[in-house]
Motif scaffolding. Structure first.
Motif, PDB file in Angstrom:
ATOM      1  N   ALA A 183      -9.234 -20.200   3.405  1.00 43.17           N
ATOM      2  CA  ALA A 183      -9.286 -18.757   3.149  1.00 43.17           C
ATOM      3  C   ALA A 183     -10.583 -18.395   2.428  1.00 43.17           C
ATOM      4  CB  ALA A 183      -8.090 -18.332   2.307  1.00 43.17           C
ATOM      5  N   PRO A 184     -11.215 -17.272   2.784  1.00 38.93           N
ATOM      6  CA  PRO A 184     -12.454 -16.848   2.112  1.00 38.93           C
ATOM      7  C   PRO A 184     -12.309 -16.750   0.597  1.00 38.93           C
ATOM      8  CG  PRO A 184     -12.066 -15.516   4.061  1.00 38.93           C
ATOM      9  CD  PRO A 184     -10.842 -16.350   3.863  1.00 38.93           C
ATOM     10  N   SER A 185     -11.148 -16.278   0.125  1.00 40.22           N
ATOM     11  CA  SER A 185     -10.964 -16.159  -1.325  1.00 40.22           C
ATOM     12  C   SER A 185     -10.957 -17.531  -1.990  1.00 40.22           C
ATOM     13  CB  SER A 185      -9.657 -15.421  -1.636  1.00 40.22           C
ATOM     14  OG  SER A 185      -8.556 -16.085  -1.022  1.00 40.22           O
ATOM     15  N   ARG A 186     -10.416 -18.558  -1.309  1.00 37.65           N
ATOM     16  CA  ARG A 186     -10.422 -19.912  -1.851  1.00 37.65           C
ATOM     17  C   ARG A 186     -11.839 -20.480  -1.870  1.00 37.65           C
ATOM     18  NH1 ARG A 186      -8.247 -22.532  -5.396  1.00 37.65           N
ATOM     19  NH2 ARG A 186      -6.219 -21.767  -4.689  1.00 37.65           N
ATOM     20  N   ILE A 187     -12.594 -20.203  -0.814  1.00 39.81           N
ATOM     21  CA  ILE A 187     -13.990 -20.660  -0.776  1.00 39.81           C
ATOM     22  C   ILE A 187     -14.772 -20.046  -1.922  1.00 39.81           C
ATOM     23  CG2 ILE A 187     -16.133 -20.600   0.551  1.00 39.81           C
ATOM     24  CD1 ILE A 187     -14.381 -20.640   3.090  1.00 39.81           C
ATOM     25  N   ALA A 188     -14.588 -18.731  -2.128  1.00 37.11           N
ATOM     26  CA  ALA A 188     -15.298 -18.047  -3.220  1.00 37.11           C
ATOM     27  C   ALA A 188     -14.920 -18.646  -4.571  1.00 37.11           C
ATOM     28  CB  ALA A 188     -14.994 -16.559  -3.191  1.00 37.11           C
ATOM     29  N   LEU A 239     -16.737 -22.422  -4.466  1.00 39.69           N
ATOM     30  CA  LEU A 239     -18.140 -22.569  -4.094  1.00 39.69           C
ATOM     31  C   LEU A 239     -19.112 -22.552  -5.279  1.00 39.69           C
ATOM     32  CD1 LEU A 239     -19.994 -22.990  -1.702  1.00 39.69           C
ATOM     33  CD2 LEU A 239     -20.157 -20.509  -1.442  1.00 39.69           C
ATOM     34  N   PRO A 240     -18.917 -21.706  -6.300  1.00 38.82           N
ATOM     35  CA  PRO A 240     -19.877 -21.708  -7.412  1.00 38.82           C
ATOM     36  C   PRO A 240     -20.026 -23.052  -8.117  1.00 38.82           C
ATOM     37  CG  PRO A 240     -18.554 -19.714  -7.478  1.00 38.82           C
ATOM     38  CD  PRO A 240     -17.942 -20.596  -6.429  1.00 38.82           C
ATOM     39  N   ILE A 295     -22.746 -24.775   7.503  1.00 35.89           N
ATOM     40  CA  ILE A 295     -21.785 -23.672   7.378  1.00 35.89           C
ATOM     41  C   ILE A 295     -21.806 -23.032   5.992  1.00 35.89           C
ATOM     42  CG2 ILE A 295     -19.803 -25.034   6.606  1.00 35.89           C
ATOM     43  CD1 ILE A 295     -18.093 -23.357   8.554  1.00 35.89           C
ATOM     44  N   THR A 296     -22.290 -23.784   5.000  1.00 39.78           N
ATOM     45  CA  THR A 296     -22.278 -23.272   3.622  1.00 39.78           C
ATOM     46  C   THR A 296     -23.104 -22.003   3.498  1.00 39.78           C
ATOM     47  OG1 THR A 296     -22.007 -25.528   2.789  1.00 39.78           O
ATOM     48  CG2 THR A 296     -22.676 -23.844   1.202  1.00 39.78           C
ATOM     49  N   LEU A 297     -24.358 -22.050   3.977  1.00 44.11           N
ATOM     50  CA  LEU A 297     -25.223 -20.870   3.892  1.00 44.11           C
ATOM     51  C   LEU A 297     -25.013 -19.928   5.074  1.00 44.11           C
ATOM     52  CD1 LEU A 297     -28.632 -22.225   2.539  1.00 44.11           C
ATOM     53  CD2 LEU A 297     -26.765 -21.158   1.303  1.00 44.11           C
ATOM     54  N   LYS A 298     -24.514 -20.455   6.170  1.00 41.69           N
ATOM     55  CA  LYS A 298     -24.320 -19.618   7.345  1.00 41.69           C
ATOM     56  C   LYS A 298     -23.119 -18.687   7.176  1.00 41.69           C
ATOM     57  CE  LYS A 298     -23.855 -19.879  12.392  1.00 41.69           C
ATOM     58  NZ  LYS A 298     -23.703 -20.776  13.563  1.00 41.69           N
ATOM     59  N   GLU A 299     -22.029 -19.203   6.585  1.00 42.88           N
ATOM     60  CA  GLU A 299     -20.803 -18.405   6.466  1.00 42.88           C
ATOM     61  C   GLU A 299     -20.245 -18.335   5.044  1.00 42.88           C
ATOM     62  OE1 GLU A 299     -17.787 -19.586   9.222  1.00 42.88           O
ATOM     63  OE2 GLU A 299     -19.200 -19.864  10.877  1.00 42.88           O
ATOM     64  N   HIS A 300     -20.112 -19.490   4.405  1.00 45.25           N
ATOM     65  CA  HIS A 300     -19.332 -19.545   3.172  1.00 45.25           C
ATOM     66  C   HIS A 300     -19.988 -18.844   1.989  1.00 45.25           C
ATOM     67  CE1 HIS A 300     -16.983 -23.287   4.763  1.00 45.25           C
ATOM     68  NE2 HIS A 300     -16.677 -22.168   5.389  1.00 45.25           N
ATOM     69  N   ILE A 301     -21.297 -18.849   1.912  1.00 43.71           N
ATOM     70  CA  ILE A 301     -21.965 -18.258   0.744  1.00 43.71           C
ATOM     71  C   ILE A 301     -21.652 -16.774   0.619  1.00 43.71           C
ATOM     72  CG2 ILE A 301     -24.133 -17.621   1.881  1.00 43.71           C
ATOM     73  CD1 ILE A 301     -23.712 -19.173  -1.631  1.00 43.71           C
ATOM     74  N   TRP A 302     -21.359 -16.113   1.740  1.00 44.47           N
ATOM     75  CA  TRP A 302     -21.130 -14.659   1.710  1.00 44.47           C
ATOM     76  C   TRP A 302     -19.792 -14.302   1.078  1.00 44.47           C
ATOM     77  CZ3 TRP A 302     -25.678 -12.807   2.389  1.00 44.47           C
ATOM     78  CH2 TRP A 302     -26.574 -13.467   3.254  1.00 44.47           C
ATOM     79  N   THR A 303     -18.911 -15.289   0.899  1.00 37.39           N
ATOM     80  CA  THR A 303     -17.614 -14.980   0.277  1.00 37.39           C
ATOM     81  C   THR A 303     -17.773 -14.592  -1.189  1.00 37.39           C
ATOM     82  OG1 THR A 303     -17.222 -17.314  -0.319  1.00 37.39           O
ATOM     83  CG2 THR A 303     -16.388 -16.543   1.819  1.00 37.39           C
ATOM     84  N   TYR A 352     -15.367 -11.632  -3.095  1.00 36.28           N
ATOM     85  CA  TYR A 352     -14.203 -11.991  -3.906  1.00 36.28           C
ATOM     86  C   TYR A 352     -14.623 -12.382  -5.317  1.00 36.28           C
ATOM     87  CZ  TYR A 352     -11.950 -12.256   0.671  1.00 36.28           C
ATOM     88  OH  TYR A 352     -11.474 -11.961   1.925  1.00 36.28           O
ATOM     89  N   GLU A 353     -13.699 -12.200  -6.265  1.00 38.95           N
ATOM     90  CA  GLU A 353     -13.935 -12.617  -7.649  1.00 38.95           C
ATOM     91  C   GLU A 353     -14.181 -14.127  -7.692  1.00 38.95           C
ATOM     92  OE1 GLU A 353     -14.111 -11.054 -10.534  1.00 38.95           O
ATOM     93  OE2 GLU A 353     -13.347  -9.041 -10.141  1.00 38.95           O
ATOM     94  N   SER A 354     -15.085 -14.530  -8.567  1.00 36.00           N
ATOM     95  CA  SER A 354     -15.376 -15.956  -8.714  1.00 36.00           C
ATOM     96  C   SER A 354     -15.981 -16.205 -10.090  1.00 36.00           C
ATOM     97  CB  SER A 354     -16.356 -16.418  -7.619  1.00 36.00           C
ATOM     98  OG  SER A 354     -17.656 -15.894  -7.867  1.00 36.00           O
ATOM     99  N   SER A 355     -16.307 -17.470 -10.347  1.00 35.02           N
ATOM    100  CA  SER A 355     -16.920 -17.857 -11.629  1.00 35.02           C
ATOM    101  C   SER A 355     -18.432 -17.980 -11.496  1.00 35.02           C
ATOM    102  CB  SER A 355     -16.330 -19.188 -12.105  1.00 35.02           C
ATOM    103  OG  SER A 355     -16.608 -20.210 -11.145  1.00 35.02           O
ATOM    104  N   ILE A 356     -19.019 -17.277 -10.538  1.00 30.11           N
ATOM    105  CA  ILE A 356     -20.446 -17.423 -10.250  1.00 30.11           C
ATOM    106  C   ILE A 356     -21.315 -17.148 -11.481  1.00 30.11           C
ATOM    107  CG2 ILE A 356     -20.551 -15.053  -9.348  1.00 30.11           C
ATOM    108  CD1 ILE A 356     -22.638 -18.028  -8.092  1.00 30.11           C
ATOM    109  N   GLY A 357     -20.947 -16.150 -12.283  1.00 30.41           N
ATOM    110  CA  GLY A 357     -21.743 -15.814 -13.461  1.00 30.41           C
ATOM    111  C   GLY A 357     -21.737 -16.937 -14.482  1.00 30.41           C
TER     112      GLY A 357
END
Length: 616
Positions: A144-149, A152-153, A179-187, A191-196
Motif C-alpha cells: 500500500a502507498p501509505s505503508r511505503i510512505a 521509505l524515509p 522502482i524506488t525513484l520511479k514510483e515509491h518516492i512520490w508516496t 501520506y504522513e511520514s517521518s521524513i522530517g
C-alpha cells in the motif's frame, strides 16, 4: 491438546534465542502445529496471551511485566500459525529472518492486508528493503502507498550495532531499485511520514562528520533532480501539492523547506506562479512565507502575474505575521517600479496595514502611499478616511496631504443639536466574503479566529457559497475538516469543541451528497472518520466523543447553558444547507462587534417575505 499447551508453556519459558535453538526447537514445534487443523491450533491462543506476561505479587499487590525477548520471539512465531489478522498482536517480535523461515511452511491469507494496515501498532517491524524482498519472493503482490510512505524515509539510515554508536546514512540506497525513484518516492508527497525527523538526523550526522556529505533525503532528491534520476518539474509540483493535504504543521514546514532546497530557477518559478499563490490559503505560516520569498525573486521579471498577486495577497493581511507583511510590502515596491499604473491598487491594498496595531507597519504603509499615492484620488482618500480611527498619530502626520479639503458649502454644526452616536458606521463594517476564493480562505482560518463575529460571518457564508462548491474545493477544505476531527478528539475547550462538532456535521452532508461513481466524497470523509477511530479499538471513549452529533452536543465538564442558543443556531444552518435553503440568517452581524444594521435586517426579512416563509 492439554499436553500440547503444557509443552508450549515449558518450551517458551526455557527458550534461549540462538540459531541452533531455532532450528532444533522452535521450527520443529511449529511444523508439528501445522499438522493440526487451524481450529485445534487456535486453542493455544489463550495460553500464548497468558505467557506474554510475567505476573508477580509483593506486599499484597499484584503486577504484570512483559516477558523476555527470547520468550516473545518463540511465542510470536507460534502465534503466527495460530492466529487470524485481528489476533496477531505479537508481530513486532517476528524478526525478518524468522518470517522468511515461517512463510514457506505457512503463508496466511491475511498476510498482505496485515502488512498494509497502517492503522495498527501491532505490525511486523519490517523496513523498506525487507518489504521489497517479500515482494521478490512472491509473498506480497503489492504494498500500500501509505505503508511505503511509512517505511521509505528510513531507507538511507544504517543502524550502528554499538549501543552508543552514531547511525550513518547513505542516500545512494535510493538508487538500489529502479522502482524506488520511479514510483515509491512520490508516496511521501501524499501520506504522513517521518521524513522530517529522518532528514534532521541525517543532517546532524553530516554536521558531526559522521558522513562525508549531506545524505538527507531532501539533499539527495535535489541532486537526483539535477542529474536526471528524477523529473524536476514533477518534483516541484508534487511539493506544492502537499500544502493542500491534511499534513501536520511539522510536515508542512518540512516541505516548505524542501521547496527552498530545490532552488527553483527563475523560469521554473514563473511557470509555477499559479500553484504558488494557491498556497496563500494555507493555515500554516512557513509555506506562505516561503512562497512570498520565492515570488519576491521574480517580481521584477517579465511574466510575473502582478495583478493576480495583488488580488491574492489581499487575503494575507488578516492573519499573516509581520515578516510576511514586510515581504508583501517589498513585493509591492517592485511591482510599482515596473508597473506605475498599479500604484493606486497597491496603495489601497496596503491600507489594510492601518488595521494592525503596529506603528512600524503603519509607517511603512503611510510612506508607500505618500511616495506613490495620488492625493487627489477620491478612492484612496475614501479608503484612508475609513482607516483613520486606527492610525497612530505619527501616521496621520505622514498622510496629512491626503486629507480631503472642506468645500465652501461646509457649515459649522448646530451647537443646539446633540451629537448622534452611530453604532453602524463606515469604520466598523464586517466584510462578507466577496467570492468563493475569499470564502475558502476564511473557512481555512475558522479555528484561528479571535473574534466571534468572524466565526459567525464565516458560518453564514457557508449557506451562501455551499451551492457553488465542487470536488476541487472539497480537496482544499479537507485540512480544516481534519483539524476539526483532531479538536473533537482532543480538545476540552467547550466553544472550540462545539465549533468543530458543527464542522464535522457539515462534512457529513457532503458524504451523503456524493452520488458519483467514484464515491470520491464518501471516501474522503471515510478516511477522516477512520483517523478519528484511533489506532486501538479498545479506546471506546475516544470513539464515542469523536462521532457525537451536533444535536447531542453538551459541554464536557460543565452544565453551562450559554452554548445552547449557539448550538440551535448552527443546527438551523445545517438544516438550511441540507434542505437547499440559501435564505440568510437574520442574526449575522454587519458591524463590529455584534451589531446588525437595521436596513440589512429589513432586507433579510424581505427575502423571507417574498418567498412566503418564516425565518427560524
Amino acid at each position: 491438546m492439554e499436553e500440547l499447551k503444557k509443552e508450549l508453556e515449558k518450551l517458551s519459558k526455557a527458550y534461549v534465542d540462538t540459531p541452533e535453538n531455532e532450528e532444533k526447537i522452535l521450527i520443529p514445534f511449529v511444523k508439528r502445529l501445522l499438522e493440526l487443523p487451524m481450529k485445534e491450533r487456535r486453542k493455544l491462543l489463550p495460553v500464548i496471551r497468558d505467557l506474554q506476561w510475567i505476573k508477580s505479587k509483593f506486599a499484597g499487590f499484584s503486577s504484570e511485566t512483559t516477558c523476555s525477548a527470547a520468550r516473545a520471539h518463540f511465542l510470536s512465531a507460534v502465534q503466527f500459525v495460530c492466529a487470524n489478522k485481528r489476533e496477531m498482536d505479537m508481530a513486532y517480535h517476528v524478526k525478518f529472518d524468522m518470517l522468511c523461515k515461517l512463510l514457506p511452511l505457512y503463508c496466511p491469507t491475511w498476510l498482505m492486508d496485515f502488512i498494509n494496515d497502517d492503522k495498527t501498532w501491532f505490525n511486523f517491524n519490517l523496513n523498506y528493503e525487507q518489504l521489497m524482498q517479500l515482494m521478490d519472493m512472491g509473498y506480497l503482490k503489492e504494498i500500500a502507498p501509505s505503508r511505503i510512505a511509512h517505511v521509505l524515509p528510513w531507507i538511507t539510515r544504517i543502524r550502528n550495532k554499538e549501543p552508543k554508536g552514531n547511525d550513518t546514512f547513505n542516500s545512494e540506497l535510493l538508487l538500489k531499485r529502479d522502482i524506488t525513484l520511479k514510483e515509491h518516492i512520490w508516496t511521501i508527497f501524499e501520506y504522513e511520514s517521518s521524513i522530517g525527523y529522518q532528514d534532521d538526523c541525517a543532517k546532524e550526522a553530516y554536521k558531526k562528520g559522521v558522513t562525508a556529505r549531506d545524505e538527507s533525503i531532501s539533499a539527495a532528491l535535489y541532486r537526483f533532480s539535477l542529474d536526471g534520476h528524477l523529473d524536476r518539474e514533477r518534483l516541484l509540483k508534487a511539493t506544492l501539492t502537499t500544502f493542500h493535504r491534511s499534513f501536520k504543521k511539522d510536515m508542512a514546514g518540512w516541505f516548505a523547506g524542501f521547496f527552498e532546497t530545490l532552488q527553483p530557477t527563475t523560469g521554473e518559478l514563473l511557470s509555477l506562479q499559479e500553484e504558488m499563490m494557491q498556497i496563500f490559503t494555507s493555515s500554516y505560516t512557513k509555506p506562505v512565507n516561503v512562497m512570498l520569498q520565492q515570488l519576491k525573486n521574480i517580481a521584477s521579471e517579465e511574466g510575473f502575474l502582478y495583478q493576480e498577486f495583488i488580488e491574492r495577497a489581499t487575503t494575507l493581511f488578516f492573519s499573516s505575521p509581520k515578516n510576511s507583511l514586510l515581504t508583501i510590502y517589498a513585493l509591492f515596491e517592485k511591482i510599482v517600479a515596473q508597473h506605475p499604473e498599479m500604484k493606486e491598487p497597491c496603495c489601497i491594498t496596503l491600507c489594510q496595514l492601518f488595521l494592525k496595531k503596529d506603528e512600524s507597519l503603519q509607517k511603512k504603509a503611510a510612506n508607500f502611499i505618500s511616495k506613490h499615492g495620488d492625493a487627489s484620488s477620491f478612492n484612496l482618500q475614501e479608503t484612508l478616511q475609513s482607516c483613520q480611527p486606527e492610525m497612530f498619530q505619527s501616521v496621520h502626520a505622514i498622510l496629512s496631504s491626503f486629507k480631503p479639503q472642506p468645500t465652501e458649502e461646509t457649515h459649522e454644526p448646530d451647537a443646539s443639536v446633540g451629537e448622534t452616536v452611530h453604532i453602524c458606521r463606515e469604520d466598523n463594517p464586517i466584510s462578507f466574503p466577496a467570492n468563493k476564493e475569499d470564502f475558502l480562505f476564511q473557512l481555512s482560518r475558522l479555528f484561528d479566529m479571535e473574534e466571534s463575529w468572524e466565526i459567525e460571518t464565516t458560518i453564514a457564508a457557508i449557506i451562501a457559497f455551499h451551492p457553488q462548491l465542487d470536488k476541487e474545493d472539497l480537496n482544499r477544505m479537507e485540512p480544516v475538516f481534519q483539524r476539526a476531527a483532531t479538536i473533537v478528539a482532543n480538545s476540552w475547550e467547550p466553544y472550540e469543541d462545539l465549533l468543530a462538532t458543527f464542522l464535522l456535521e457539515y462534512q457529513r452532508l457532503w458524504a451523503q451528497k456524493d452520488t458519483s461513481n467514484t464515491g470520491f466524497l464518501r471516501n474522503m470523509f471515510t478516511r477522516l472518520e477512520e483517523r478519528l477511530k484511533g489506532i486501538d479499538e479498545n479506546r471506546g471513549a475516544y470513539d464515542e466523543r469523536s462521532f457525537k452529533r451536533l444535536a447531542d452536543w453538551k459541554p464536557g465538564y460543565s452544565n453551562a447553558t450559554c452554548f445552547t442558543p449557539i448550538k440551535h443556531l448552527w443546527l438551523n444552518v445545517i438544516r438550511k444547507i441540507k434542505g437547499g435553503n440559501a435564505f440568510p440568517l437574520l442574526s449575522t452581524p454587519t458591524h463590529t462587534p455584534a451589531y446588525v444594521q437595521a436596513t440589512e435586517l429589513v432586507r433579510r426579512l424581505a427575502v423571507y417575505q417574498k418567498a412566503e416563509t418564516k425565518p427560524c
